[in-house]
Design an enzyme around this catalytic site. Structure first.
Site, short mmCIF file in Angstrom:
data_model
loop_
_atom_site.label_atom_id
_atom_site.label_comp_id
_atom_site.label_asym_id
_atom_site.label_seq_id
_atom_site.Cartn_x
_atom_site.Cartn_y
_atom_site.Cartn_z
N GLU A 131 -3.19 7.57 -4.33
CA GLU A 131 -3.08 6.37 -3.24
C GLU A 131 -2.78 5.23 -4.32
OE1 GLU A 131 -5.81 5.10 0.40
OE2 GLU A 131 -6.78 4.63 -1.38
N TYR B 267 0.85 -1.34 0.03
CA TYR B 267 -0.15 -0.03 0.06
C TYR B 267 0.90 1.30 -0.13
CZ TYR B 267 -2.99 3.80 1.79
OH TYR B 267 -3.58 4.85 2.04
#
Ligand code: GDP
Ligand code: MN
Length: 385
Positions: free
Chosen positions: A189, A101
């Protein structure tokens, strides 16, 4: 302004961030043609401005043409958390060895961009932050010095990525930071950021929010707006030049001036209510702007009562009253209104309202009194409805 996944990936690719190749399609025929061109297996991905598409059935791996056709048929037109899928992105399937992530946001308190990275990718990152905060590594970047190579390596190393990919992960994060700065993003993101079986590092998903106020400096990005993905009221307000933000409560709010509207939200919350929106009609609003604003507020079916909080400076209260009377003529609201008019021409405005004796319109002298009244009416109207 939020971008669809594939728009985000195309933006990433311009900054040298590795992404799988793919093509967008808005019909089943185009999706199948794209899949044939890309080859099998491929992934059919719903393009909507909301996450959690995988869990909702909006991301499917197709091993052949028949499956690609089936999934495109299923996914196009699908509703994912209130967003209709108008486009799919057909992408070459990736062989995933690890899911990480990465994200970059502004940390306003620290006055610096914050880069976050974790090896626990592909899942709900809020849960990771809650349950295992140490798994989410954070670095603030001095905006004047920028992102240095060691920042990337440190993030990767501290998060515990496999030793052989510390450098490529660091390099990807560095390019992500370049993209964030160059495109004037508010958020980037990547979840998941993957390592493939061949040890390639790629962005498998992309969430990008650009600063809407900077779009005039980025004409290409300005064209990426997705009106069909926008909330109906927000779209309507945008077209009418009104400042409108949708919230999740049931009390419609209209004020003149952002400061007044924000205080109105606070006072409504203090009175125990929950605002459905933030609508700033702006200074000097004339009657037609008020009619337009009432239409936007009432087009949201969640609104059970409306609060008008006007403090007349440049705005004249009699103009607002005229607008409200006209709006009642045009829209014929079925929900109660509470009106607080104060300032320039307030006596004339209140007189106009009294003379018009509009159904279910209550005037209040103070902001707090008005907030308490609207909360009470929303509750009563909700119970009746
Ligand atoms: P989201 O659910 O909206 O966040 O959509 P993502 O693009 O993140 O996809 C969800 C999940 O689908 C990913 O975490 C992967 O596990 C899986 N997925 C997506 N693309 C591929 C692919 O090319 N190959 C494989 N094996 N899985 C994929
Ligand atoms: Mn994702």
């Amino acid at each position: 302004m939020d971008l669809l996944e594939y728009q985000g990936k195309q933006l990433f690719a311009r900054h040298g961030i590795p992404v799988p190749s793919g093509k967008p399609a808005s019909t089943v025929a185009d999706a199948v043609a794209a899949a044939d061109e890309i080859g099998y297996p491929c992934v059919v991905k719903a393009q909507v401005l909301i996450g959690g598409r995988g869990k909702a059935g909006g991301v499917k791996l197709a091993k052949d043409r028949a499956e690609a056709e089936q999934y495109a048929t299923d996914i196009l037109g699908m509703d994912i958390k209130g967003f209709t899928v108008h486009e799919v992105w057909i992408e070459a399937a990736s062989d995933i060895a690890s899911e990480y992530y990465a994200s970059i946001v502004f940390d306003r308190a620290a006055k610096a961009p914050l880069v976050m990275f974790s090896t626990k990718g592909g899942m709900d990152i809020e849960a990771v932050a809650e349950e295992t905060p140490e798994a989410l590594v954070r670095i603030h970047v001095d905006p004047l010095l920028g992102f240095q190579d060691f920042h990337g390596r440190r993030l990767a190393f501290e998060a515990g990525v496999d030793a052989d990919v510390v450098r490529p992960v660091g390099a990807l994060l560095s390019k992500l930071y370049d993209a964030f700065v160059a495109e004037e993003a508010m958020l980037v993101e990547v979840n998941p950021l993957i390592v493939t079986g061949d040890r390639d590092v790629k962005a498998l998903d992309a969430k990008v929010t650009l600063d809407g106020n900077s779009l005039y400096r980025h004409p290409d990005n300005a064209g990426l707006r997705n009106p069909s993905q926008e909330d109906e009221q927000e779209q309507m307000a945008h077209e009418r030049g009104l400042t409108y933000v949708k919230l999740d409560g049931d009390i419609g709010i209209l004020g003149n001036g952002a400061g007044l509207v924000m205080s109105t939200l606070d006072v409504v919350a203090q009175a125990g209510g929950s605002p459905a929106n933030f609508l700033d009609a702006g200074g000097g609003s004339k009657a037609d702007a008020i009619v337009s604003a009432v239409e936007v507020i009432l087009s949201d079916t969640k609104v059970r009562a409306v609060l008008f909080n006007i403090f007349g400076g440049i705005t004249r209260c009699d103009e607002v009253a005229k607008g409200l009377i006209e709006a009642f003529d045009v829209v014929k609201p079925t929900v109660p209104f509470v009106v607080r008019l104060d300032g320039t021409n307030d006596v004339a405005g209140r007189q106009l309202l009294a003379d018009a004796s509009l159904p279910n319109v209550h005037t209040e002298a103070t902001m707090l009194g008005a907030a308490q009244k609207v909360v009470e009416l929303a509750a009563a109207h909700g119970a009746a409805a």
